[in-house]
Design a protein around this motif. Structure first.
Motif, mmCIF file in Angstrom:
data_model
loop_
_atom_site.group_PDB
_atom_site.id
_atom_site.type_symbol
_atom_site.label_atom_id
_atom_site.label_comp_id
_atom_site.label_asym_id
_atom_site.label_seq_id
_atom_site.Cartn_x
_atom_site.Cartn_y
_atom_site.Cartn_z
ATOM 1 N N HIS A 115 0.831 -1.204 0.000
ATOM 2 C CA HIS A 115 0.000 0.000 0.000
ATOM 3 C C HIS A 115 0.864 1.253 0.000
ATOM 4 C CE1 HIS A 115 -0.198 1.472 4.433
ATOM 5 N NE2 HIS A 115 0.931 0.832 4.246
ATOM 6 N N THR A 132 -7.400 12.177 -0.470
ATOM 7 C CA THR A 132 -8.166 11.348 -1.404
ATOM 8 C C THR A 132 -7.832 11.710 -2.840
ATOM 9 O OG1 THR A 132 -9.954 11.112 0.212
ATOM 10 C CG2 THR A 132 -10.483 10.617 -2.090
ATOM 11 N N ALA A 135 -4.489 10.289 -3.659
ATOM 12 C CA ALA A 135 -4.581 8.843 -3.850
ATOM 13 C C ALA A 135 -5.166 8.513 -5.223
ATOM 14 C CB ALA A 135 -5.430 8.217 -2.746
ATOM 15 N N ARG A 136 -6.173 9.258 -5.642
ATOM 16 C CA ARG A 136 -6.759 9.019 -6.973
ATOM 17 C C ARG A 136 -5.721 9.258 -8.069
ATOM 18 N NH1 ARG A 136 -12.131 8.186 -6.475
ATOM 19 N NH2 ARG A 136 -13.217 9.173 -4.705
ATOM 20 N N ILE A 139 -3.428 6.294 -8.151
ATOM 21 C CA ILE A 139 -4.087 5.136 -8.757
ATOM 22 C C ILE A 139 -4.061 5.246 -10.280
ATOM 23 C CG2 ILE A 139 -6.338 3.997 -9.069
ATOM 24 C CD1 ILE A 139 -6.835 4.582 -6.062
ATOM 25 N N SER A 157 4.649 7.368 0.374
ATOM 26 C CA SER A 157 3.913 6.754 1.482
ATOM 27 C C SER A 157 4.377 7.283 2.835
ATOM 28 C CB SER A 157 4.068 5.235 1.456
ATOM 29 O OG SER A 157 3.303 4.642 2.501
ATOM 30 N N GLN A 195 -10.196 2.238 -6.165
ATOM 31 C CA GLN A 195 -10.662 3.385 -5.386
ATOM 32 C C GLN A 195 -9.775 3.586 -4.154
ATOM 33 O OE1 GLN A 195 -13.009 5.403 -6.380
ATOM 34 N NE2 GLN A 195 -13.543 4.133 -8.164
ATOM 35 N N PRO A 196 -9.571 4.829 -3.733
ATOM 36 C CA PRO A 196 -8.853 5.075 -2.479
ATOM 37 C C PRO A 196 -9.622 4.458 -1.309
ATOM 38 C CG PRO A 196 -9.093 7.094 -3.759
ATOM 39 C CD PRO A 196 -9.986 6.083 -4.398
ATOM 40 N N LYS A 198 -10.265 4.718 2.753
ATOM 41 C CA LYS A 198 -10.106 5.612 3.900
ATOM 42 C C LYS A 198 -10.116 4.821 5.202
ATOM 43 C CE LYS A 198 -12.496 9.364 1.477
ATOM 44 N NZ LYS A 198 -13.651 10.288 1.487
ATOM 45 N N VAL A 203 -5.584 7.908 3.882
ATOM 46 C CA VAL A 203 -6.126 7.315 2.664
ATOM 47 C C VAL A 203 -5.068 6.399 2.053
ATOM 48 C CG1 VAL A 203 -7.188 7.771 0.424
ATOM 49 C CG2 VAL A 203 -7.511 9.398 2.303
ATOM 50 N N HIS A 204 -5.495 5.193 1.656
ATOM 51 C CA HIS A 204 -4.574 4.176 1.156
ATOM 52 C C HIS A 204 -4.808 3.868 -0.316
ATOM 53 C CE1 HIS A 204 -3.785 2.786 5.416
ATOM 54 N NE2 HIS A 204 -4.991 3.326 5.548
ATOM 55 N N VAL A 205 -3.696 3.612 -0.998
ATOM 56 C CA VAL A 205 -3.728 2.984 -2.311
ATOM 57 C C VAL A 205 -3.283 1.547 -2.061
ATOM 58 C CG1 VAL A 205 -2.731 2.922 -4.631
ATOM 59 C CG2 VAL A 205 -3.190 5.124 -3.507
#
Length: 266
Positions: A115, A132, A135-136, A139, A157, A195-196, A198, A203-205
């Motif tokens: 992640h 967010t 994160a998008r 992605i 990260s 999708q991110p 939460k 917020v994670h990828v």
């Protein structure tokens, strides 16, 4: 702290003895520790009084680790061994338990996870919105260039796993916070979550790796463990009922010994 005197069979347990015993009963607060200690000493006094009434001597006994018990502990052990009898768990009982709780006898599903964490306070709407968005963007970059995951994790990260390119190793149920776990286990092998995600950390990828699905353990492999569990549970219930009878006969005040389902033997 004002407490009611603890009286068992007309004999008061000294407050000093309860205070000394309380150190052996970790609890959220002093009141809870005091109550736990009072229960333990009340039960002990009930059992010793009954051993005395029945003339049970303190023959040498040893605990499960082979250590010699003290005179009083040996008398209590001998009393319970004589008065509390429970049936062995037979094949049918063990199999019924296995069929009703099959999920307990399966190896967990494991998923390799990686992640990228964009740290943000979940209570800060603005910060979470920015995280967010970041994160998008990550992605989209990874969808175009999946081989860059490790490099982006190292540079972006906020998790210490960045030193390993975001790699978290194998993850099993209960190891991660719920939103992360739900997203991860919902992915196919070697898949980037679109999708991110939460969590309380931000917020994670998330990317999944190799997946090892859980396998049901056969009844034969767990039959002995089930029998031990059922017999231990049966013994605890029987011991609790026995102590409840003794308490009713002797009279106990100042402490609640609980119901027959409580584990009162320390």
């Amino acid at each position: 702290m004002t407490v009611e005197p603890v009286i068992v069979g007309g004999q008061e347990i000294p407050a000093a003895a309860i205070a000394a015993e309380a150190q052996h009963h970790p609890a959220p607060d002093a009141g809870a520790a005091w109550q736990a200690a009072a229960r333990a000493l009340a039960v002990r006094q009930l059992l010793l009084a009954e051993a005395e009434r029945l003339g049970i001597a303190s023959d040498e006994c040893r605990d499960a680790e082979g250590r010699a018990l003290t005179g009083e502990d040996a008398r209590i052990d001998a009393l319970l061994d004589r008065e509390v009898r429970t049936p062995s768990a037979d094949e049918a009982a063990c199999r019924r338990y296995y069929e009703r709780h099959r999920e307990r006898f399966a190896s967990p599903t494991l998923v390799e996870a990686a992640h990228i964490l964009i740290a943000a306070d979940p209570d800060d709407t603005f910060a979470m919105g920015l995280a967010t968005g970041d994160a998008r963007t990550l992605i989209r970059q990874l969808q175009a260039e999946p081989e860059r995951f490790a490099d982006l994790a190292r540079s972006r990260s906020a998790c210490p796993s960045r030193e390993q390119g975001g790699n978290l190793g194998q993850v099993g149920p209960g190891m991660m916070v719920k939103p992360f776990e739900t997203a991860l286990f919902g992915l196919a092998e070697h898949t980037l979550c679109p999708q991110p995600v939460k969590t309380r950390f931000g917020v994670h990828v998330i990317r999944s790796g190799r997946r090892v699905d859980g396998r049901q353990l056969p009844f034969e492999a767990v039959r002995e463990a089930i029998a031990n569990y059922l017999e231990e549970a049966s013994y605890r219930r029987a011991a609790a009922q026995y102590i409840a009878v003794l308490a009713g006969q002797a009279g106990v005040s100042g402490v609640a010994l609980g119901s027959a389902d409580g584990a009162m033997v320390q």
